[in-house]
Design a protein around this motif. Structure first.
Motif, short mmCIF file in Angstrom:
data_model
loop_
_atom_site.label_atom_id
_atom_site.label_comp_id
_atom_site.label_asym_id
_atom_site.label_seq_id
_atom_site.Cartn_x
_atom_site.Cartn_y
_atom_site.Cartn_z
N ILE A 92 0.89 -1.19 0.02
CA ILE A 92 -0.04 -0.10 -0.14
C ILE A 92 0.92 1.35 -0.03
O ILE A 92 0.54 2.22 -0.88
N GLY A 95 2.17 1.91 -3.44
CA GLY A 95 1.57 2.57 -4.30
C GLY A 95 1.31 3.98 -3.89
O GLY A 95 1.15 4.89 -4.98
N GLU A 96 1.21 4.31 -2.73
CA GLU A 96 0.98 5.69 -2.08
C GLU A 96 2.15 6.60 -2.47
O GLU A 96 1.80 7.71 -2.76
N THR A 334 -5.51 -4.34 0.42
CA THR A 334 -4.40 -4.04 -0.99
C THR A 334 -4.57 -2.69 -1.28
O THR A 334 -5.50 -2.28 -0.96
N TRP A 335 -3.96 -2.23 -2.03
CA TRP A 335 -3.79 -0.90 -2.54
C TRP A 335 -4.80 -0.80 -3.58
O TRP A 335 -5.47 0.27 -3.60
N LYS A 338 -8.13 -0.44 -1.39
CA LYS A 338 -8.05 1.08 -1.00
C LYS A 338 -8.56 2.19 -1.99
O LYS A 338 -9.20 3.01 -1.55
N TYR A 339 -7.68 1.93 -3.08
CA TYR A 339 -8.15 3.14 -4.10
C TYR A 339 -8.90 2.98 -5.24
O TYR A 339 -9.36 3.96 -5.92
N THR A 404 -3.02 7.66 -9.76
CA THR A 404 -3.61 6.43 -9.29
C THR A 404 -4.11 5.56 -10.42
O THR A 404 -3.81 4.13 -10.39
#
Length: 434
Positions: A92, A95-96, A334-335, A338-339, A404
């Motif tokens: 995560i 990815g961020e 997971t990323w 989340k997004y 993203t």
């Protein structure tokens, strides 16, 4: 991290750091302070770079470790922020860090494909216990209950029809296409943007054929998308009921059906699959099961069984992953969750077969895979999305959103190229499997 001098060449300039709105992107705006975990992340990065043959570039032209010419490149613009993010929350944080502009790559898909290959070996076996430090469980609020699904689906599909139109082809089909292939076995699909609409129709027609859809067929579609499958089924003479939880998709699908003159044959309802009513000769669903969530798979298949008329057929298109990887990741936040796609889980083919057999009279009769075709579909979408960055901004989406979605599309493409993900068209009927 230890570094070595770079080859004598000028370092590429760092791109502008995205402006991060902390109200919209709180965890991207926040750079954690986790020095011990960052140190561990630095050591793991060195190991991963060596194992996967990556070139890790640092500011000022330095490199973490030399790599072969043409090696995938991870270019760190803000190494400290990158390591603290990864140290605190693993993938995560990885990815961020991309969303925030801490790292980049001249070929994002190639880098992610190298990382996606055999993911169970990415971290050395002796250090896998560290996973407990950063792995999170999916939030209960994002579980795909009836209320949760009503919240989860709009977070992705109601962003903007205009946004999706920027990178989807004119059929507005948001699932794997089926391209013609060359004569040589194993040859990659012949995928071009001009050929994408025909490839999407080829996929839809194959799914409809699998379900036996023809004149007079009573068809239930679970997951409308923007209506292309319902249109093609209606053109065959079927009578279609299609279910969606997306108000944006509902409006456009209804308009497209009306413009095509099929209002008497195709109806789109704002309805959860669990509330489906009626009896149908065929049920089709293209890449909707991924949003159902593992706890709700039994209810999903019971719904299919309940609405299917005697002698009926179910045709599903599903993204799949190996069963052991699905089991290992089934309770991991997971990323992507989340997004991008809250509340879901990609199943394995085994999970589909076993869940249906355990809870219903349905049995898998056939399952055909074509993962390389999805990799090419995603490549075309990603290139189109990137080429329309200006229009994405004009629609009101900021740079963090753009990054993203660039990462999401490249990450998905890499999964199919590495073989970590696959896509199947699956036929289920009542009775023993063939």
């Amino acid at each position: 991290m230890t570094t070595t001098p770079a080859a004598p060449r000028s370092a590429p300039p760092a791109p502008p750091t995205p402006v991060v709105d902390p109200a919209r992107w709180p965890d991207v705006a926040r750079v954690p302070h986790a020095p011990l975990r960052a140190a561990v992340a630095g050591r793991l990065l060195s190991r991963v770079a060596a194992r996967r043959g990556l070139r890790v570039e640092l500011p000022g032209g330095r490199v973490l470790r030399p790599a072969a010419p043409g090696a995938p490149v991870l270019r760190l613009h803000h190494p400290r922020a990158f390591l603290h993010r990864v140290g605190e929350s693993g993938l995560i944080g990885f990815g961020e860090a991309y969303q925030a502009g801490d790292w980049d790559s001249p070929d994002l898909t190639a880098l992610l494909t190298a990382l996606a290959a055999a993911p169970q070996t990415l971290v050395p076996a002796g250090t896998r216990w560290l996973r407990r430090l950063y792995v999170q469980r999916p939030p209960a609020a994002e579980s795909s209950t009836v209320d949760g699904a009503r919240r989860n689906i709009p977070r992705h599909y109601d962003l903007s029809n205009d946004l999706f139109a920027l990178f989807l082809d004119p059929t507005m089909t948001y699932s794997a296409a089926l391209f013609p292939t060359g004569p040589a076995p194993g040859r990659a699909p012949l995928a071009t943007w001009d050929g994408l609409p025909a490839a999407q129709h080829r996929k839809i027609d194959r799914l409809l054929d699998l379900a036996g859809v023809g004149p007079g067929t009573r068809l239930l579609e679970i997951g409308t998308g923007w209506g292309e499958l319902a249109l093609r089924a209606a053109a065959r003479g079927a009578r279609v009921v299609s279910l969606t939880l997306s108000e944006e998709q509902l409006a456009l699908a209804r308009r497209r059906i009306a413009e095509a003159g099929y209002e008497g044959r195709a109806e789109v309802r704002l309805c959860d699959y669990r509330a489906a009513e009626g009896a149908y000769d065929a049920v089709v669903s293209a890449e909707m099961i991924e949003a159902v969530g593992r706890p709700f798979w039994p209810g999903y298949f019971r719904t299919l069984d309940r609405v299917l008329a005697p002698g009926g057929r179910v045709a599903l298109q599903a993204i799949t992953m190996p069963h052991d990887r699905m089991t290992a990741s089934s309770r991991t936040y997971t990323w992507i969750l989340k997004y991008v796609f809250p509340g879901g889980l990609i199943p394995s083919l085994r999970a589909v077969s076993e869940t249906a057999a355990r809870h219903t009279a349905l049995r898998v009769r056939a399952a055909d895979a074509y993962g390389p075709h999805y990799a090419e579909t995603l490549r075309l979408w990603r290139e189109r999305f990137t080429a329309h960055a200006g229009q994405v901004a004009a629609l009101g989406f900021d740079d963090v959103f753009r990054r993203t979605w660039e990462l999401y599309l490249a990450h998905s493409e890499a999964g199919f190229r590495a073989g970590y993900l696959d896509v199947h068209q699956i036929l289920l009927t009542r009775g023993a499997p063939s």
